[in-house]
Write a protein that holds these residues in place. Structure first.
Motif, PDB file in Angstrom:
ATOM      1  N   ALA A   1       1.641   6.896 -12.369  1.00  0.00           N
ATOM      2  CA  ALA A   1       0.577   6.254 -11.596  1.00  0.00           C
ATOM      3  C   ALA A   1      -0.256   5.291 -12.430  1.00  0.00           C
ATOM      4  O   ALA A   1      -0.895   4.390 -11.882  1.00  0.00           O
ATOM      5  N   GLU A   2      -0.257   5.471 -13.744  1.00  0.00           N
ATOM      6  CA  GLU A   2      -1.008   4.565 -14.619  1.00  0.00           C
ATOM      7  C   GLU A   2      -0.536   3.121 -14.480  1.00  0.00           C
ATOM      8  O   GLU A   2      -1.297   2.184 -14.730  1.00  0.00           O
ATOM      9  N   ASN A   3       0.732   2.942 -14.090  1.00  0.00           N
ATOM     10  CA  ASN A   3       1.311   1.607 -14.033  1.00  0.00           C
ATOM     11  C   ASN A   3       1.257   0.974 -12.643  1.00  0.00           C
ATOM     12  O   ASN A   3       1.691  -0.169 -12.468  1.00  0.00           O
ATOM     13  N   LEU A   4       0.751   1.692 -11.648  1.00  0.00           N
ATOM     14  CA  LEU A   4       0.739   1.158 -10.290  1.00  0.00           C
ATOM     15  C   LEU A   4      -0.309   0.049 -10.156  1.00  0.00           C
ATOM     16  O   LEU A   4      -1.460   0.218 -10.550  1.00  0.00           O
ATOM     17  N   LYS A   5       0.091  -1.059  -9.569  1.00  0.00           N
ATOM     18  CA  LYS A   5      -0.796  -2.206  -9.402  1.00  0.00           C
ATOM     19  C   LYS A   5      -1.328  -2.329  -7.976  1.00  0.00           C
ATOM     20  O   LYS A   5      -2.293  -3.058  -7.734  1.00  0.00           O
TER      21      LYS A   5
ATOM     22  N   LYS B   1       0.842  -1.196   0.000  1.00  0.00           N
ATOM     23  CA  LYS B   1       0.000   0.000   0.000  1.00  0.00           C
ATOM     24  C   LYS B   1       0.879   1.249   0.000  1.00  0.00           C
ATOM     25  O   LYS B   1       1.970   1.249   0.590  1.00  0.00           O
ATOM     26  N   LEU B   2       0.376   2.304  -0.641  1.00  0.00           N
ATOM     27  CA  LEU B   2       1.034   3.604  -0.616  1.00  0.00           C
ATOM     28  C   LEU B   2       0.061   4.653  -0.069  1.00  0.00           C
ATOM     29  O   LEU B   2      -1.133   4.597  -0.348  1.00  0.00           O
ATOM     30  N   VAL B   3       0.613   5.605   0.689  1.00  0.00           N
ATOM     31  CA  VAL B   3      -0.138   6.787   1.090  1.00  0.00           C
ATOM     32  C   VAL B   3       0.703   7.990   0.688  1.00  0.00           C
ATOM     33  O   VAL B   3       1.855   8.119   1.107  1.00  0.00           O
ATOM     34  N   ALA B   4       0.154   8.863  -0.150  1.00  0.00           N
ATOM     35  CA  ALA B   4       0.880  10.035  -0.631  1.00  0.00           C
ATOM     36  C   ALA B   4       0.113  11.293  -0.233  1.00  0.00           C
ATOM     37  O   ALA B   4      -1.052  11.458  -0.593  1.00  0.00           O
TER      38      ALA B   4
ATOM     39  N   TRP C   1      -4.606   6.415 -11.393  1.00  0.00           N
ATOM     40  CA  TRP C   1      -4.222   5.315 -10.496  1.00  0.00           C
ATOM     41  C   TRP C   1      -5.454   4.446 -10.266  1.00  0.00           C
ATOM     42  O   TRP C   1      -6.398   4.841  -9.577  1.00  0.00           O
ATOM     43  N   ASN C   2      -5.441   3.266 -10.786  1.00  0.00           N
ATOM     44  CA  ASN C   2      -6.619   2.414 -10.820  1.00  0.00           C
ATOM     45  C   ASN C   2      -7.158   2.075  -9.440  1.00  0.00           C
ATOM     46  O   ASN C   2      -8.364   1.961  -9.242  1.00  0.00           O
ATOM     47  N   LYS C   3      -6.283   1.911  -8.464  1.00  0.00           N
ATOM     48  CA  LYS C   3      -6.703   1.473  -7.128  1.00  0.00           C
ATOM     49  C   LYS C   3      -6.472   2.572  -6.084  1.00  0.00           C
ATOM     50  O   LYS C   3      -6.083   2.295  -4.955  1.00  0.00           O
ATOM     51  N   CYS C   4      -6.747   3.802  -6.483  1.00  0.00           N
ATOM     52  CA  CYS C   4      -6.467   4.931  -5.593  1.00  0.00           C
ATOM     53  C   CYS C   4      -7.745   5.489  -4.973  1.00  0.00           C
ATOM     54  O   CYS C   4      -8.750   5.682  -5.652  1.00  0.00           O
ATOM     55  N   GLU C   5      -7.677   5.773  -3.682  1.00  0.00           N
ATOM     56  CA  GLU C   5      -8.735   6.505  -2.985  1.00  0.00           C
ATOM     57  C   GLU C   5      -8.260   7.942  -2.808  1.00  0.00           C
ATOM     58  O   GLU C   5      -7.174   8.185  -2.267  1.00  0.00           O
ATOM     59  N   LEU C   6      -9.064   8.908  -3.256  1.00  0.00           N
ATOM     60  CA  LEU C   6      -8.734  10.330  -3.127  1.00  0.00           C
ATOM     61  C   LEU C   6      -9.432  10.923  -1.915  1.00  0.00           C
ATOM     62  O   LEU C   6     -10.650  10.786  -1.762  1.00  0.00           O
TER      63      LEU C   6
END
Length: 279
Positions: free
Chosen positions: A219-223, A167-170, A249-254
């Motif tokens: 971000a387009e390539n993040l899985k 997981k990432l948090v930015a 980012w396909n699996k991103c929560e904003l």
């Protein structure tokens, strides 16, 4: 008088760079890039020492730098914290307290040229290279980055997709390097020709032009999934650009906030991060 000096100094620096370019455009471009990558603050201040020195301290030798790491030990998953430009690991003090309450194992890093780490320059590629050895050593499942640290977290995952990170948090990551290059050009009053030479230097050193270094594009390539936290009125990481990261980012929560500032430090943000990690 102080404000006048602050306005005059960048113009004088720009004139010096343009004058040097008359004899060696390559050297002038290198000097300009080094200036672009030179943080003016971020070393540990006396009032920050107690918090940082309460952690388990270790210097990691990597890529010619001595990188300071801090560990607040816990039995849970390992989280790696990456601060932003002209900052250090003290910025995480309130989040560290929240994470300790849930027994996460916490690692924080001072970037090159910041905090207790060695060096004079800081760029996303250098930051990424330095944290890679730390990721391989500590095997974090989560990376949390603020501003330049958020850019680095995303760029590192784009470059090293096969890692322990799940997981990432930015928080407030700027998206486009070209936005900052344009600001640098305007501040120093540099010509289009000079910036083209600087762009050539950038490509020769890192293999990309400023326009091609786009966190939104990477971000387009993040899985893996991630949480992107943005300030609606952020002037340092303009919302209209940074939101493109979430769009791509396909699996991103904003998670969007207002009136917090670029630092993105608040109890509500800390609780949002914690709830996201506990999902």
């Amino acid at each position: 008088m102080t404000n006048q000096i602050k306005k005059i100094v960048p113009i004088l620096i720009g004139k010096q760079l343009k004058f040097r370019a008359l004899w060696s455009s390559d050297k002038a471009a290198e000097q300009a890039f080094n200036l672009f990558c030179s943080p003016q603050k971020g070393r540990v201040r006396p009032e920050e020492e107690d918090f940082l020195e309460d952690a388990k301290l270790e210097k990691v030798l990597t890529k010619g730098h001595k990188i300071q790491t801090y560990q607040w030990e816990g039995s849970g998953d390992t989280i790696l914290l990456l601060h932003g430009w002209e900052s250090n690991s003290y910025r995480w003090r309130s989040l560290v307290a929240e994470l300790q309450n849930t027994n996460f194992n916490i690692i924080a890093v001072d970037a090159p040229g910041q905090g207790y780490s060695s060096g004079k320059y800081l760029s996303v590629p250098l930051y990424m290279d330095c944290i890679q050895d730390i990721i391989e050593k500590h095997q974090p499942t989560v990376v949390i980055g603020h501003s330049l640290g958020g850019m680095t977290a995303i760029y590192n995952q784009y470059t090293h997709p096969e890692s322990s990170v799940e997981k990432l948090v930015a928080l407030g990551p700027p998206s486009e390097l070209s936005f900052f290059m344009k600001g640098f050009q305007n501040t120093l009053d540099l010509s289009v020709q000079f910036m083209s030479k600087m762009d050539e230097y950038l490509f020769g050193r890192f293999g990309f032009y400023a326009a091609g270094f786009s966190i939104a594009k990477f971000a387009e390539n993040l899985k893996i999934p991630g949480l992107l936290i943005l300030e609606k009125n952020d002037e340092l990481a303009p919302y209209k650009y940074s939101k493109r990261i979430a769009d791509n980012w396909n699996k991103c929560e904003l998670y969007t906030v207002e009136n917090v500032g670029h630092s993105l430090q608040s109890d509500a943000i800390n609780k949002k991060i914690l709830s996201y990690l506990m999902m």
